[in-house]
Scaffold this active site. Structure first.
Site, PDB file in Angstrom:
ATOM      1  N   GLY A 103      87.978  14.698  81.116  1.00  0.00           N
ATOM      2  CA  GLY A 103      89.085  14.544  80.177  1.00  0.00           C
ATOM      3  C   GLY A 103      89.415  13.127  79.745  1.00  0.00           C
TER       4      GLY A 103
ATOM      5  N   TRP B 182      87.949  11.107  77.519  1.00  0.00           N
ATOM      6  CA  TRP B 182      87.944  10.911  76.057  1.00  0.00           C
ATOM      7  C   TRP B 182      89.150  11.608  75.417  1.00  0.00           C
ATOM      8  CZ3 TRP B 182      82.764  10.589  72.946  1.00  0.00           C
ATOM      9  CH2 TRP B 182      81.988   9.542  73.461  1.00  0.00           C
TER      10      TRP B 182
ATOM     11  N   ASP C 153      85.026  22.626  77.206  1.00  0.00           N
ATOM     12  CA  ASP C 153      84.007  22.301  78.206  1.00  0.00           C
ATOM     13  C   ASP C 153      83.798  23.536  79.080  1.00  0.00           C
ATOM     14  OD1 ASP C 153      82.854  19.399  79.450  1.00  0.00           O
ATOM     15  OD2 ASP C 153      82.812  21.078  80.844  1.00  0.00           O
TER      16      ASP C 153
ATOM     17  N   ASP D 180      80.797  13.577  74.475  1.00  0.00           N
ATOM     18  CA  ASP D 180      80.123  12.832  75.541  1.00  0.00           C
ATOM     19  C   ASP D 180      79.363  13.828  76.424  1.00  0.00           C
ATOM     20  OD1 ASP D 180      79.510  10.496  77.006  1.00  0.00           O
ATOM     21  OD2 ASP D 180      81.137  10.848  78.412  1.00  0.00           O
TER      22      ASP D 180
ATOM     23  N   LYS E  89      76.592  12.044  72.191  1.00  0.00           N
ATOM     24  CA  LYS E  89      75.679  11.416  73.143  1.00  0.00           C
ATOM     25  C   LYS E  89      74.336  12.135  73.125  1.00  0.00           C
ATOM     26  CE  LYS E  89      76.430  11.592  77.785  1.00  0.00           C
ATOM     27  NZ  LYS E  89      77.212  11.107  78.929  1.00  0.00           N
TER      28      LYS E  89
ATOM     29  N   ASP F  50      81.650  27.927  76.914  1.00  0.00           N
ATOM     30  CA  ASP F  50      80.537  27.355  76.168  1.00  0.00           C
ATOM     31  C   ASP F  50      80.934  27.177  74.705  1.00  0.00           C
ATOM     32  OD1 ASP F  50      78.188  26.797  74.821  1.00  0.00           O
ATOM     33  OD2 ASP F  50      77.019  28.389  75.765  1.00  0.00           O
TER      34      ASP F  50
END
Length: 200
Positions: free
Chosen positions: A53, A55, A74, A115, A155, A93
């Site tokens: 958490g 970000w 997440d 990320d 990312k 998901d």
């Protein structure tokens, strides 16, 4: 046997704990946003792969200034207590039919940040392939759910088809580039792909 740098809390980890963030990754977003101004106060932001958490919390505190909204998704729940008032959390998901429908309901978004990383196996080919898949899925979400002129950061592991993903991003955004923050560990092969100003 010498201890690796990862065994010690480096300065970023220590600073994160002091400032109340669950992970050192917060300083990657701080650096990315300082350089590229992806998020502004009042924005609607989607954080994919948000747990634990950092970000999400940084976006709430420093970027949208408590004025916009953040949708965080997440496989694991956020480690934030309390969950900030601007945050809507979904556990599951992000690319499943059920969760995707919820993300669509909350959208569209001014910015998408991710990320997210796959569970690593230690096999670089497997890990980079999984990372590329994750990045491609977030790009698809951006195509559907990002407003015109919106921004994105994702990312990806280097060697995981980042040039192909960048090529796709250049068809979607006015500008797309790779960026490695100073806050990334020296031995990490992660890199961030940034899309700026989504085309109409």
């Amino acid at each position: 046997m010498a201890n690796s740098r990862r065994d010690k809390a480096d300065s970023y980890t220590q600073r994160a704990h002091k400032e109340g963030y669950p992970a050192r990754s917060v300083y990657k977003l701080e650096e990315i946003n300082a350089a590229h101004r992806l998020i502004k106060p009042g924005d609607s932001v989607l954080d994919v792969g948000a747990a634990p958490g950092s970000w999400t919390l940084y976006t709430h505190r420093e970027l949208i200034k408590g004025k916009g909204k953040i949708v965080s998704v997440d496989l694991n729940p956020l480690s934030l207590d309390p969950i900030p008032p601007t945050v809507t959390e979904f556990t599951g998901d992000a690319f499943s039919k059920e969760i995707r429908a919820k993300l669509v309901e909350e959208g569209p978004y001014d910015a998408i940040i991710s990320d997210a990383a796959p569970m690593t196996t230690g096999n670089r080919i497997v890990d980079t392939t999984r990372s590329e898949y994750l990045a491609e899925q977030v790009v698809l979400l951006a195509q559907e759910q990002l407003k015109a002129h919106g921004n994105m950061v994702i990312k990806i592991f280097q060697g995981g088809g980042e040039q192909e993903v960048l090529k796709t991003m250049r068809t979607i955004f006015q500008k797309a580039k790779a960026f490695k923050p100073k806050a990334s560990r020296d031995d990490s092969f992660e890199i961030f792909l940034i899309g700026i100003d989504k085309k109409n």
